[in-house]
Design a protein around this motif. Structure first.
Motif, PDB file in Angstrom:
ATOM      1  N   PRO A  49      32.508  37.858  44.431  1.00  0.00           N
ATOM      2  CA  PRO A  49      32.257  39.285  44.183  1.00  0.00           C
ATOM      3  C   PRO A  49      33.463  40.140  44.554  1.00  0.00           C
ATOM      4  O   PRO A  49      34.211  39.837  45.478  1.00  0.00           O
ATOM      5  CB  PRO A  49      31.071  39.595  45.111  1.00  0.00           C
ATOM      6  CG  PRO A  49      31.209  38.606  46.222  1.00  0.00           C
ATOM      7  CD  PRO A  49      31.776  37.356  45.605  1.00  0.00           C
ATOM      8  N   GLY A  50      33.655  41.196  43.775  1.00  0.00           N
ATOM      9  CA  GLY A  50      34.693  42.157  44.093  1.00  0.00           C
ATOM     10  C   GLY A  50      36.108  41.685  43.830  1.00  0.00           C
ATOM     11  O   GLY A  50      37.058  42.202  44.428  1.00  0.00           O
ATOM     12  N   ARG A  51      36.279  40.708  42.937  1.00  0.00           N
ATOM     13  CA  ARG A  51      37.638  40.260  42.593  1.00  0.00           C
ATOM     14  C   ARG A  51      38.309  41.323  41.722  1.00  0.00           C
ATOM     15  O   ARG A  51      37.659  41.955  40.879  1.00  0.00           O
ATOM     16  CB  ARG A  51      37.584  38.922  41.841  1.00  0.00           C
ATOM     17  CG  ARG A  51      38.950  38.347  41.449  1.00  0.00           C
ATOM     18  CD  ARG A  51      39.642  37.662  42.602  1.00  0.00           C
ATOM     19  NE  ARG A  51      38.958  36.398  42.902  1.00  0.00           N
ATOM     20  CZ  ARG A  51      39.246  35.239  42.301  1.00  0.00           C
ATOM     21  NH1 ARG A  51      40.185  35.181  41.371  1.00  0.00           N
ATOM     22  NH2 ARG A  51      38.586  34.145  42.651  1.00  0.00           N
ATOM     23  N   THR A 159      42.608  34.992  27.345  1.00  0.00           N
ATOM     24  CA  THR A 159      43.039  36.381  27.199  1.00  0.00           C
ATOM     25  C   THR A 159      44.371  36.555  27.896  1.00  0.00           C
ATOM     26  O   THR A 159      45.119  35.590  28.078  1.00  0.00           O
ATOM     27  CB  THR A 159      41.960  37.342  27.733  1.00  0.00           C
ATOM     28  OG1 THR A 159      42.350  38.688  27.461  1.00  0.00           O
ATOM     29  CG2 THR A 159      41.740  37.182  29.226  1.00  0.00           C
ATOM     30  N   ALA A 160      44.683  37.766  28.328  1.00  0.00           N
ATOM     31  CA  ALA A 160      46.011  38.099  28.827  1.00  0.00           C
ATOM     32  C   ALA A 160      46.495  37.127  29.906  1.00  0.00           C
ATOM     33  O   ALA A 160      45.802  36.872  30.897  1.00  0.00           O
ATOM     34  CB  ALA A 160      46.017  39.528  29.358  1.00  0.00           C
ATOM     35  N   PHE A 161      47.704  36.624  29.728  1.00  0.00           N
ATOM     36  CA  PHE A 161      48.303  35.650  30.629  1.00  0.00           C
ATOM     37  C   PHE A 161      48.437  36.155  32.074  1.00  0.00           C
ATOM     38  O   PHE A 161      48.305  35.360  33.015  1.00  0.00           O
ATOM     39  CB  PHE A 161      49.669  35.240  30.075  1.00  0.00           C
ATOM     40  CG  PHE A 161      50.296  34.063  30.760  1.00  0.00           C
ATOM     41  CD1 PHE A 161      49.604  32.885  30.959  1.00  0.00           C
ATOM     42  CD2 PHE A 161      51.613  34.123  31.196  1.00  0.00           C
ATOM     43  CE1 PHE A 161      50.196  31.793  31.574  1.00  0.00           C
ATOM     44  CE2 PHE A 161      52.222  33.041  31.811  1.00  0.00           C
ATOM     45  CZ  PHE A 161      51.516  31.873  31.996  1.00  0.00           C
ATOM     46  N   PRO A 162      48.691  37.451  32.310  1.00  0.00           N
ATOM     47  CA  PRO A 162      48.792  37.916  33.700  1.00  0.00           C
ATOM     48  C   PRO A 162      47.569  37.603  34.554  1.00  0.00           C
ATOM     49  O   PRO A 162      47.700  37.430  35.769  1.00  0.00           O
ATOM     50  CB  PRO A 162      49.000  39.425  33.548  1.00  0.00           C
ATOM     51  CG  PRO A 162      49.737  39.558  32.267  1.00  0.00           C
ATOM     52  CD  PRO A 162      49.122  38.513  31.374  1.00  0.00           C
ATOM     53  N   SER A 163      46.393  37.512  33.940  1.00  0.00           N
ATOM     54  CA  SER A 163      45.210  37.143  34.717  1.00  0.00           C
ATOM     55  C   SER A 163      45.375  35.757  35.316  1.00  0.00           C
ATOM     56  O   SER A 163      45.042  35.523  36.482  1.00  0.00           O
ATOM     57  CB  SER A 163      43.950  37.191  33.849  1.00  0.00           C
ATOM     58  OG  SER A 163      42.835  36.687  34.559  1.00  0.00           O
ATOM     59  N   THR A 164      45.902  34.831  34.526  1.00  0.00           N
ATOM     60  CA  THR A 164      46.133  33.477  35.023  1.00  0.00           C
ATOM     61  C   THR A 164      47.207  33.475  36.102  1.00  0.00           C
ATOM     62  O   THR A 164      47.077  32.793  37.129  1.00  0.00           O
ATOM     63  CB  THR A 164      46.520  32.550  33.867  1.00  0.00           C
ATOM     64  OG1 THR A 164      45.429  32.491  32.929  1.00  0.00           O
ATOM     65  CG2 THR A 164      46.820  31.146  34.357  1.00  0.00           C
ATOM     66  N   LEU A 165      48.271  34.226  35.890  1.00  0.00           N
ATOM     67  CA  LEU A 165      49.347  34.288  36.881  1.00  0.00           C
ATOM     68  C   LEU A 165      48.839  34.767  38.236  1.00  0.00           C
ATOM     69  O   LEU A 165      49.205  34.232  39.282  1.00  0.00           O
ATOM     70  CB  LEU A 165      50.458  35.222  36.390  1.00  0.00           C
ATOM     71  CG  LEU A 165      51.303  34.744  35.215  1.00  0.00           C
ATOM     72  CD1 LEU A 165      52.255  35.846  34.766  1.00  0.00           C
ATOM     73  CD2 LEU A 165      52.096  33.491  35.589  1.00  0.00           C
ATOM     74  N   ALA A 166      48.012  35.805  38.228  1.00  0.00           N
ATOM     75  CA  ALA A 166      47.539  36.397  39.476  1.00  0.00           C
ATOM     76  C   ALA A 166      46.366  35.635  40.079  1.00  0.00           C
ATOM     77  O   ALA A 166      46.261  35.495  41.297  1.00  0.00           O
ATOM     78  CB  ALA A 166      47.149  37.854  39.244  1.00  0.00           C
ATOM     79  N   ASN A 167      45.472  35.135  39.219  1.00  0.00           N
ATOM     80  CA  ASN A 167      44.211  34.579  39.709  1.00  0.00           C
ATOM     81  C   ASN A 167      44.219  33.102  40.041  1.00  0.00           C
ATOM     82  O   ASN A 167      43.387  32.641  40.841  1.00  0.00           O
ATOM     83  CB  ASN A 167      43.103  34.822  38.675  1.00  0.00           C
ATOM     84  CG  ASN A 167      42.536  36.214  38.736  1.00  0.00           C
ATOM     85  OD1 ASN A 167      42.177  36.698  39.806  1.00  0.00           O
ATOM     86  ND2 ASN A 167      42.432  36.872  37.586  1.00  0.00           N
ATOM     87  N   ARG A 168      45.123  32.333  39.430  1.00  0.00           N
ATOM     88  CA  ARG A 168      44.963  30.882  39.524  1.00  0.00           C
ATOM     89  C   ARG A 168      44.939  30.357  40.963  1.00  0.00           C
ATOM     90  O   ARG A 168      44.011  29.630  41.334  1.00  0.00           O
ATOM     91  CB  ARG A 168      46.038  30.180  38.695  1.00  0.00           C
ATOM     92  CG  ARG A 168      45.843  28.658  38.576  1.00  0.00           C
ATOM     93  CD  ARG A 168      44.452  28.289  38.066  1.00  0.00           C
ATOM     94  NE  ARG A 168      44.181  28.766  36.743  1.00  0.00           N
ATOM     95  CZ  ARG A 168      44.367  28.062  35.629  1.00  0.00           C
ATOM     96  NH1 ARG A 168      44.840  26.835  35.710  1.00  0.00           N
ATOM     97  NH2 ARG A 168      44.060  28.575  34.462  1.00  0.00           N
ATOM     98  N   PRO A 169      45.910  30.681  41.825  1.00  0.00           N
ATOM     99  CA  PRO A 169      45.802  30.156  43.189  1.00  0.00           C
ATOM    100  C   PRO A 169      44.632  30.745  43.963  1.00  0.00           C
ATOM    101  O   PRO A 169      44.062  30.072  44.840  1.00  0.00           O
ATOM    102  CB  PRO A 169      47.139  30.545  43.833  1.00  0.00           C
ATOM    103  CG  PRO A 169      47.618  31.707  43.031  1.00  0.00           C
ATOM    104  CD  PRO A 169      47.150  31.450  41.631  1.00  0.00           C
TER     105      PRO A 169
END
Length: 429
Positions: A49-51, A159-169
Protein backbone atom coordinates in the motif's frame (compact mmCIF):
# COMPACT_ATOMS: atom_id res chain seq x y z
CA UNK A 1 8.20 -31.00 -54.57
CA UNK A 2 4.93 -30.53 -52.69
CA UNK A 3 5.87 -33.30 -50.28
CA UNK A 4 9.23 -31.66 -49.60
CA UNK A 5 7.57 -28.32 -48.95
CA UNK A 6 5.10 -29.96 -46.57
CA UNK A 7 7.94 -31.66 -44.71
CA UNK A 8 9.70 -28.35 -44.23
CA UNK A 9 6.53 -26.77 -42.81
CA UNK A 10 6.06 -29.64 -40.40
CA UNK A 11 9.65 -29.36 -39.24
CA UNK A 12 9.28 -25.63 -38.66
CA UNK A 13 6.39 -25.97 -36.20
CA UNK A 14 6.31 -28.55 -33.38
CA UNK A 15 3.49 -31.02 -33.83
CA UNK A 16 2.97 -31.87 -30.17
CA UNK A 17 2.31 -28.55 -28.47
CA UNK A 18 2.88 -29.89 -24.97
CA UNK A 19 5.15 -26.97 -24.12
CA UNK A 20 7.00 -28.85 -21.41
CA UNK A 21 9.17 -26.73 -19.12
CA UNK A 22 10.77 -29.63 -17.23
CA UNK A 23 12.92 -31.37 -19.83
CA UNK A 24 16.34 -32.68 -18.82
CA UNK A 25 18.62 -33.79 -21.65
CA UNK A 26 20.68 -36.99 -21.37
CA UNK A 27 23.86 -34.88 -21.53
CA UNK A 28 22.82 -32.51 -18.74
CA UNK A 29 25.43 -31.75 -16.06
CA UNK A 30 25.22 -33.53 -12.73
CA UNK A 31 23.16 -31.05 -10.71
CA UNK A 32 20.67 -30.23 -13.49
CA UNK A 33 18.09 -33.02 -12.93
CA UNK A 34 15.21 -32.45 -10.56
CA UNK A 35 15.66 -33.38 -6.94
CA UNK A 36 13.87 -36.07 -4.98
CA UNK A 37 11.10 -33.90 -3.53
CA UNK A 38 7.62 -33.63 -5.10
CA UNK A 39 6.67 -30.06 -5.96
CA UNK A 40 3.55 -28.04 -5.25
CA UNK A 41 2.62 -24.65 -6.68
CA UNK A 42 0.25 -21.88 -5.68
CA UNK A 43 -0.54 -18.46 -7.11
CA UNK A 44 -0.35 -15.70 -4.51
CA UNK A 45 -0.78 -11.93 -4.38
CA UNK A 46 1.10 -9.43 -2.26
CA UNK A 47 0.01 -5.78 -2.05
CA UNK A 48 2.26 -2.90 -1.08
CA UNK A 49 0.00 0.00 0.00
CA UNK A 50 1.01 3.57 -0.67
CA UNK A 51 3.67 2.85 -3.30
CA UNK A 52 4.61 5.82 -5.46
CA UNK A 53 2.82 5.66 -8.82
CA UNK A 54 5.77 6.23 -11.15
CA UNK A 55 3.69 5.98 -14.32
CA UNK A 56 1.42 8.85 -13.30
CA UNK A 57 4.01 10.91 -11.45
CA UNK A 58 5.16 14.31 -12.71
CA UNK A 59 8.07 16.54 -11.82
CA UNK A 60 5.79 18.29 -9.32
CA UNK A 61 3.63 15.47 -7.97
CA UNK A 62 4.10 11.84 -6.98
CA UNK A 63 0.73 10.16 -6.37
CA UNK A 64 0.56 6.82 -4.58
CA UNK A 65 -1.42 3.64 -5.07
CA UNK A 66 -1.63 0.05 -3.86
CA UNK A 67 0.82 -1.99 -5.94
CA UNK A 68 -0.07 -5.68 -6.17
CA UNK A 69 2.48 -8.30 -7.18
CA UNK A 70 1.23 -11.68 -8.39
CA UNK A 71 3.60 -14.55 -7.66
CA UNK A 72 3.83 -18.18 -8.70
CA UNK A 73 5.16 -19.98 -5.64
CA UNK A 74 6.72 -23.45 -5.86
CA UNK A 75 7.57 -25.46 -2.77
CA UNK A 76 8.43 -28.96 -1.61
CA UNK A 77 5.16 -30.88 -1.43
CA UNK A 78 3.99 -33.56 0.95
CA UNK A 79 5.17 -37.10 0.42
CA UNK A 80 2.93 -38.95 -2.02
CA UNK A 81 2.00 -35.86 -4.05
CA UNK A 82 1.38 -36.90 -7.63
CA UNK A 83 3.66 -35.02 -10.02
CA UNK A 84 2.34 -33.00 -12.93
CA UNK A 85 0.28 -29.98 -13.72
CA UNK A 86 -0.33 -27.19 -16.20
CA UNK A 87 0.00 -23.42 -16.27
CA UNK A 88 -1.96 -20.98 -18.40
CA UNK A 89 0.36 -18.19 -19.50
CA UNK A 90 0.51 -15.41 -22.04
CA UNK A 91 2.98 -15.26 -24.89
CA UNK A 92 5.23 -12.25 -25.47
CA UNK A 93 2.46 -10.62 -27.53
CA UNK A 94 0.37 -10.22 -24.38
CA UNK A 95 -2.66 -11.77 -26.05
CA UNK A 96 -2.05 -15.40 -26.96
CA UNK A 97 -2.76 -17.87 -24.16
CA UNK A 98 -0.62 -20.99 -24.01
CA UNK A 99 -0.64 -24.05 -21.80
CA UNK A 100 2.63 -25.09 -20.17
CA UNK A 101 3.28 -28.48 -18.60
CA UNK A 102 5.61 -29.25 -15.72
CA UNK A 103 6.09 -31.37 -12.62
CA UNK A 104 4.34 -29.18 -10.03
CA UNK A 105 0.99 -30.14 -8.53
CA UNK A 106 -1.43 -27.23 -8.13
CA UNK A 107 -2.27 -26.38 -4.48
CA UNK A 108 -0.60 -29.51 -3.12
CA UNK A 109 -0.05 -29.71 0.62
CA UNK A 110 3.47 -28.58 1.60
CA UNK A 111 6.06 -30.96 2.95
CA UNK A 112 7.15 -30.77 6.55
CA UNK A 113 10.38 -28.98 7.38
CA UNK A 114 12.02 -25.62 6.74
CA UNK A 115 13.32 -24.52 3.36
CA UNK A 116 15.26 -21.49 2.09
CA UNK A 117 13.52 -18.93 -0.11
CA UNK A 118 14.53 -18.03 -3.67
CA UNK A 119 12.99 -15.04 -5.45
CA UNK A 120 12.85 -14.94 -9.27
CA UNK A 121 12.44 -11.64 -11.13
CA UNK A 122 11.73 -11.45 -14.89
CA UNK A 123 12.86 -8.95 -17.52
CA UNK A 124 11.09 -6.12 -19.37
CA UNK A 125 8.70 -7.34 -20.55
CA UNK A 126 8.26 -10.78 -19.04
CA UNK A 127 6.07 -12.65 -16.60
CA UNK A 128 6.24 -15.04 -13.69
CA UNK A 129 6.30 -18.09 -15.93
CA UNK A 130 9.36 -17.14 -18.00
CA UNK A 131 11.74 -18.94 -15.61
CA UNK A 132 9.20 -21.47 -14.35
CA UNK A 133 11.56 -24.30 -15.35
CA UNK A 134 14.03 -23.04 -12.75
CA UNK A 135 11.33 -22.52 -10.15
CA UNK A 136 10.18 -26.12 -10.34
CA UNK A 137 13.74 -27.42 -10.44
CA UNK A 138 14.87 -25.60 -7.30
CA UNK A 139 11.70 -26.49 -5.40
CA UNK A 140 12.37 -30.18 -6.04
CA UNK A 141 15.74 -29.67 -4.33
CA UNK A 142 14.41 -28.11 -1.16
CA UNK A 143 13.64 -24.44 -1.80
CA UNK A 144 10.50 -22.35 -1.70
CA UNK A 145 10.64 -20.36 -4.94
CA UNK A 146 8.55 -17.29 -5.74
CA UNK A 147 8.50 -15.87 -9.28
CA UNK A 148 6.92 -12.43 -9.62
CA UNK A 149 4.79 -10.56 -12.10
CA UNK A 150 6.12 -7.00 -11.94
CA UNK A 151 3.34 -4.48 -12.74
CA UNK A 152 4.00 -2.17 -15.71
CA UNK A 153 6.54 -4.74 -16.93
CA UNK A 154 4.53 -7.81 -17.99
CA UNK A 155 3.45 -8.79 -21.46
CA UNK A 156 -0.10 -7.51 -21.06
CA UNK A 157 0.53 -4.39 -18.98
CA UNK A 158 3.88 -3.16 -20.29
CA UNK A 159 4.07 0.58 -19.91
CA UNK A 160 6.58 3.36 -19.28
CA UNK A 161 10.10 2.04 -18.66
CA UNK A 162 10.82 4.46 -15.76
CA UNK A 163 8.40 2.44 -13.62
CA UNK A 164 10.64 -0.59 -14.02
CA UNK A 165 13.78 1.45 -13.36
CA UNK A 166 12.41 2.84 -10.09
CA UNK A 167 10.31 -0.08 -8.87
CA UNK A 168 12.24 -3.23 -9.68
CA UNK A 169 14.56 -3.42 -6.64
CA UNK A 170 11.77 -2.11 -4.40
CA UNK A 171 9.47 -4.87 -5.68
CA UNK A 172 12.12 -7.47 -4.91
CA UNK A 173 12.74 -6.21 -1.38
CA UNK A 174 9.00 -5.92 -0.68
CA UNK A 175 8.30 -9.43 -2.00
CA UNK A 176 11.03 -10.97 0.14
CA UNK A 177 9.63 -9.16 3.20
CA UNK A 178 6.11 -10.32 2.36
CA UNK A 179 7.20 -13.93 1.89
CA UNK A 180 9.18 -13.85 5.12
CA UNK A 181 5.97 -12.73 6.87
CA UNK A 182 3.72 -15.15 4.97
CA UNK A 183 1.28 -17.09 7.12
CA UNK A 184 -0.43 -20.38 6.34
CA UNK A 185 0.99 -23.78 5.38
CA UNK A 186 3.49 -22.50 2.80
CA UNK A 187 4.64 -19.63 4.98
CA UNK A 188 5.26 -22.08 7.80
CA UNK A 189 7.96 -23.92 5.84
CA UNK A 190 9.93 -20.85 4.68
CA UNK A 191 13.26 -20.29 6.39
CA UNK A 192 13.20 -16.50 6.74
CA UNK A 193 16.94 -16.28 7.38
CA UNK A 194 18.13 -17.91 4.16
CA UNK A 195 17.24 -16.17 0.91
CA UNK A 196 18.58 -16.18 -2.67
CA UNK A 197 17.63 -13.89 -5.55
CA UNK A 198 17.64 -14.67 -9.29
CA UNK A 199 17.02 -11.82 -11.73
CA UNK A 200 16.97 -11.82 -15.54
CA UNK A 201 17.72 -8.69 -17.58
CA UNK A 202 15.83 -5.94 -15.71
CA UNK A 203 15.40 -8.46 -12.93
CA UNK A 204 19.19 -8.61 -12.84
CA UNK A 205 19.32 -4.81 -12.75
CA UNK A 206 17.02 -4.82 -9.73
CA UNK A 207 18.90 -7.65 -8.04
CA UNK A 208 22.22 -5.81 -8.26
CA UNK A 209 20.67 -2.72 -6.66
CA UNK A 210 18.98 -4.87 -3.99
CA UNK A 211 22.34 -6.56 -3.32
CA UNK A 212 24.03 -3.22 -2.60
CA UNK A 213 24.93 -1.80 -6.02
CA UNK A 214 23.49 1.69 -5.76
CA UNK A 215 22.94 3.75 -8.89
CA UNK A 216 25.39 6.39 -10.07
CA UNK A 217 24.78 10.09 -9.56
CA UNK A 218 25.02 10.52 -13.32
CA UNK A 219 22.12 8.12 -13.85
CA UNK A 220 19.97 9.92 -11.27
CA UNK A 221 20.74 13.34 -12.74
CA UNK A 222 20.16 12.32 -16.37
CA UNK A 223 17.05 13.73 -18.01
CA UNK A 224 17.55 12.63 -21.61
CA UNK A 225 16.29 10.35 -22.87
CA UNK A 226 13.25 10.52 -20.62
CA UNK A 227 12.81 6.75 -20.75
CA UNK A 228 16.03 6.36 -18.78
CA UNK A 229 14.90 8.27 -15.73
CA UNK A 230 11.81 8.85 -13.62
CA UNK A 231 9.95 12.09 -12.83
CA UNK A 232 11.27 14.23 -10.02
CA UNK A 233 13.80 12.44 -7.87
CA UNK A 234 12.10 9.04 -7.90
CA UNK A 235 15.14 7.23 -9.24
CA UNK A 236 17.21 8.73 -6.45
CA UNK A 237 15.67 6.17 -4.09
CA UNK A 238 18.23 3.75 -5.49
CA UNK A 239 21.22 6.13 -5.43
CA UNK A 240 24.44 4.74 -4.00
CA UNK A 241 25.02 6.12 -0.52
CA UNK A 242 21.42 7.21 0.04
CA UNK A 243 19.45 6.19 3.11
CA UNK A 244 16.64 4.86 0.94
CA UNK A 245 19.01 2.57 -0.93
CA UNK A 246 20.61 1.37 2.27
CA UNK A 247 17.15 0.53 3.61
CA UNK A 248 16.72 -2.13 0.88
CA UNK A 249 19.45 -4.29 2.37
CA UNK A 250 18.41 -7.61 3.89
CA UNK A 251 20.91 -9.69 5.83
CA UNK A 252 18.89 -12.80 5.02
CA UNK A 253 19.85 -12.55 1.34
CA UNK A 254 22.83 -14.86 0.99
CA UNK A 255 23.37 -15.02 -2.79
CA UNK A 256 22.37 -13.31 -6.04
CA UNK A 257 22.31 -14.62 -9.60
CA UNK A 258 22.05 -11.93 -12.29
CA UNK A 259 21.30 -13.32 -15.76
CA UNK A 260 21.94 -10.88 -18.60
CA UNK A 261 21.75 -7.90 -16.21
CA UNK A 262 20.89 -4.65 -17.98
CA UNK A 263 22.13 -1.20 -16.98
CA UNK A 264 25.91 -0.91 -17.08
CA UNK A 265 25.65 -0.36 -20.83
CA UNK A 266 23.76 2.86 -20.03
CA UNK A 267 25.94 3.85 -17.06
CA UNK A 268 23.30 3.26 -14.42
CA UNK A 269 26.23 2.24 -12.24
CA UNK A 270 29.81 3.27 -11.92
CA UNK A 271 32.65 1.33 -10.35
CA UNK A 272 32.06 2.95 -6.96
CA UNK A 273 28.38 1.97 -6.91
CA UNK A 274 29.01 -1.59 -8.05
CA UNK A 275 31.66 -2.01 -5.37
CA UNK A 276 28.76 -1.80 -2.90
CA UNK A 277 27.41 -5.21 -3.96
CA UNK A 278 27.99 -7.27 -0.84
CA UNK A 279 26.32 -10.60 -1.64
CA UNK A 280 28.04 -13.54 -3.35
CA UNK A 281 27.25 -12.97 -7.01
CA UNK A 282 27.02 -15.08 -10.14
CA UNK A 283 26.55 -13.33 -13.47
CA UNK A 284 25.30 -15.37 -16.43
CA UNK A 285 25.73 -13.88 -19.90
CA UNK A 286 25.78 -14.56 -23.61
CA UNK A 287 28.98 -13.44 -25.32
CA UNK A 288 27.13 -11.72 -28.17
CA UNK A 289 24.35 -10.17 -26.06
CA UNK A 290 23.38 -6.95 -27.84
CA UNK A 291 20.68 -5.89 -25.35
CA UNK A 292 22.54 -5.71 -22.05
CA UNK A 293 25.78 -5.84 -24.07
CA UNK A 294 28.42 -8.35 -23.09
CA UNK A 295 31.29 -5.87 -22.52
CA UNK A 296 29.06 -4.00 -20.07
CA UNK A 297 28.28 -7.19 -18.18
CA UNK A 298 31.99 -7.94 -18.01
CA UNK A 299 32.38 -4.49 -16.46
CA UNK A 300 29.85 -5.46 -13.79
CA UNK A 301 31.91 -8.57 -13.12
CA UNK A 302 35.15 -6.60 -12.83
CA UNK A 303 33.68 -3.75 -10.77
CA UNK A 304 31.74 -5.69 -8.11
CA UNK A 305 34.91 -5.79 -6.03
CA UNK A 306 33.09 -5.92 -2.71
CA UNK A 307 32.17 -9.57 -3.06
CA UNK A 308 33.24 -12.96 -4.40
CA UNK A 309 31.72 -13.43 -7.85
CA UNK A 310 31.54 -15.67 -10.89
CA UNK A 311 30.90 -14.96 -14.56
CA UNK A 312 29.41 -17.83 -16.57
CA UNK A 313 29.52 -17.12 -20.30
CA UNK A 314 27.64 -18.96 -23.04
CA UNK A 315 29.80 -18.42 -26.10
CA UNK A 316 27.90 -16.97 -29.07
CA UNK A 317 24.59 -16.78 -27.19
CA UNK A 318 22.60 -13.56 -27.25
CA UNK A 319 20.33 -11.98 -24.59
CA UNK A 320 18.19 -15.10 -24.20
CA UNK A 321 21.11 -17.03 -22.75
CA UNK A 322 19.91 -19.57 -20.19
CA UNK A 323 16.92 -17.76 -18.64
CA UNK A 324 13.78 -18.10 -20.82
CA UNK A 325 11.81 -21.33 -20.86
CA UNK A 326 11.75 -23.31 -24.12
CA UNK A 327 9.79 -21.40 -26.74
CA UNK A 328 6.11 -22.46 -26.67
CA UNK A 329 4.94 -24.05 -29.90
CA UNK A 330 2.54 -21.16 -30.48
CA UNK A 331 5.49 -18.74 -30.64
CA UNK A 332 6.53 -20.33 -33.93
CA UNK A 333 3.52 -18.69 -35.59
CA UNK A 334 3.17 -15.03 -36.51
CA UNK A 335 1.33 -13.10 -33.81
CA UNK A 336 -1.42 -10.85 -35.12
CA UNK A 337 -0.85 -8.49 -32.19
CA UNK A 338 2.85 -7.99 -32.92
CA UNK A 339 2.91 -8.76 -36.61
CA UNK A 340 5.82 -11.16 -36.18
CA UNK A 341 6.76 -14.43 -34.54
CA UNK A 342 7.38 -14.26 -30.82
CA UNK A 343 9.93 -17.08 -30.94
CA UNK A 344 12.81 -14.61 -30.76
CA UNK A 345 11.76 -13.64 -27.23
CA UNK A 346 12.55 -17.16 -26.04
CA UNK A 347 14.99 -18.82 -28.42
CA UNK A 348 18.63 -18.39 -29.36
CA UNK A 349 20.13 -18.68 -32.82
CA UNK A 350 23.02 -20.88 -31.65
CA UNK A 351 22.14 -22.65 -28.40
CA UNK A 352 19.36 -25.14 -27.68
CA UNK A 353 17.20 -23.64 -24.94
CA UNK A 354 16.76 -26.88 -22.99
CA UNK A 355 20.52 -27.28 -22.99
CA UNK A 356 20.97 -23.77 -21.60
CA UNK A 357 18.23 -24.30 -19.00
CA UNK A 358 19.96 -27.49 -17.86
CA UNK A 359 23.33 -25.76 -17.54
CA UNK A 360 21.70 -22.91 -15.62
CA UNK A 361 19.94 -25.34 -13.26
CA UNK A 362 23.26 -27.05 -12.57
CA UNK A 363 25.13 -23.87 -11.70
CA UNK A 364 22.30 -22.15 -9.82
CA UNK A 365 21.86 -25.32 -7.74
CA UNK A 366 25.57 -25.39 -6.93
CA UNK A 367 25.64 -21.66 -6.17
CA UNK A 368 22.51 -21.56 -3.99
CA UNK A 369 23.34 -24.79 -2.20
CA UNK A 370 26.80 -23.41 -1.40
CA UNK A 371 25.85 -19.93 -0.25
CA UNK A 372 22.22 -20.21 0.86
CA UNK A 373 22.11 -23.73 2.29
CA UNK A 374 25.75 -23.75 3.35
CA UNK A 375 26.53 -27.08 1.69
CA UNK A 376 30.30 -26.79 1.33
CA UNK A 377 30.64 -29.84 -0.94
CA UNK A 378 28.67 -28.12 -3.72
CA UNK A 379 31.40 -25.47 -4.06
CA UNK A 380 33.46 -28.07 -5.95
CA UNK A 381 31.14 -27.66 -8.95
CA UNK A 382 32.04 -23.96 -9.09
CA UNK A 383 35.79 -24.52 -8.79
CA UNK A 384 36.86 -25.28 -12.36
CA UNK A 385 40.49 -26.00 -13.20
CA UNK A 386 40.34 -24.13 -16.51
CA UNK A 387 38.16 -21.13 -17.35
CA UNK A 388 37.58 -22.18 -20.95
CA UNK A 389 35.72 -25.46 -20.80
CA UNK A 390 37.00 -26.45 -24.23
CA UNK A 391 40.53 -26.46 -22.83
CA UNK A 392 39.65 -29.04 -20.20
CA UNK A 393 41.44 -32.36 -20.43
CA UNK A 394 39.74 -35.70 -19.85
CA UNK A 395 42.22 -37.96 -18.07
CA UNK A 396 40.64 -40.98 -16.41
CA UNK A 397 41.86 -44.37 -15.28
CA UNK A 398 40.25 -47.53 -16.61
CA UNK A 399 37.94 -47.65 -13.60
CA UNK A 400 36.68 -44.14 -14.39
CA UNK A 401 38.51 -42.38 -11.57
CA UNK A 402 40.23 -39.10 -12.39
CA UNK A 403 43.96 -39.01 -12.90
CA UNK A 404 46.12 -36.06 -11.86
CA UNK A 405 45.93 -34.56 -15.34
CA UNK A 406 42.13 -34.46 -15.43
CA UNK A 407 40.93 -30.84 -15.75
CA UNK A 408 37.48 -31.27 -17.27
CA UNK A 409 34.73 -29.32 -15.51
CA UNK A 410 33.27 -31.12 -12.49
CA UNK A 411 29.80 -32.53 -13.06
CA UNK A 412 29.94 -32.35 -16.86
CA UNK A 413 30.04 -35.58 -18.86
CA UNK A 414 33.07 -35.75 -21.14
CA UNK A 415 32.81 -33.51 -24.22
CA UNK A 416 29.70 -31.64 -22.98
CA UNK A 417 31.01 -28.39 -21.50
CA UNK A 418 32.26 -26.94 -24.78
CA UNK A 419 31.04 -23.41 -25.45
CA UNK A 420 31.12 -22.37 -21.80
CA UNK A 421 33.50 -20.17 -19.83
CA UNK A 422 33.53 -19.71 -16.06
CA UNK A 423 35.61 -16.96 -14.44
CA UNK A 424 36.07 -16.16 -10.77
CA UNK A 425 37.10 -13.08 -8.81
CA UNK A 426 37.50 -12.81 -5.05
CA UNK A 427 36.39 -9.78 -3.03
CA UNK A 428 39.03 -7.09 -3.32
CA UNK A 429 40.14 -8.19 -6.79
Amino acid sequence: MKLATFALCVAATPLAAQNRIDEIRPDAPELAPHGSLPVGVQTMEFTDPGRIDVVNATEAEAPTYDRTLVAEVWYPAAEGTEAGGTYTALLRDGVTEVSLEGIAARDAAPAEGSYPLVLISHGYPGNRFLLSHLGENLASKGYVVASLDHPDSTYDDQTAFPSTLANRPVDQAFAVDALQALEGPVGAIIDDDRVGVVGYSMGGYGALIYAGGGLSQAAVDRREPAAFNAPGDLLARNLAGSESHAALADEAVRAVVAIGPWGRNRDFWDAEGLAGVSKPLMIVAGSVDDVSEYPAMRSIFEETTGTDRLLLTFENANHNAAAPMPAPAESYEVSEALGRKTFDHYGDAVWDTVRMNNVLAHFVTAFMDTHVKGEADKAAFLDVAVEEAAEGVVDRAEDGSENAGHTYWPGFPDRTAVGLRLERRAAGE
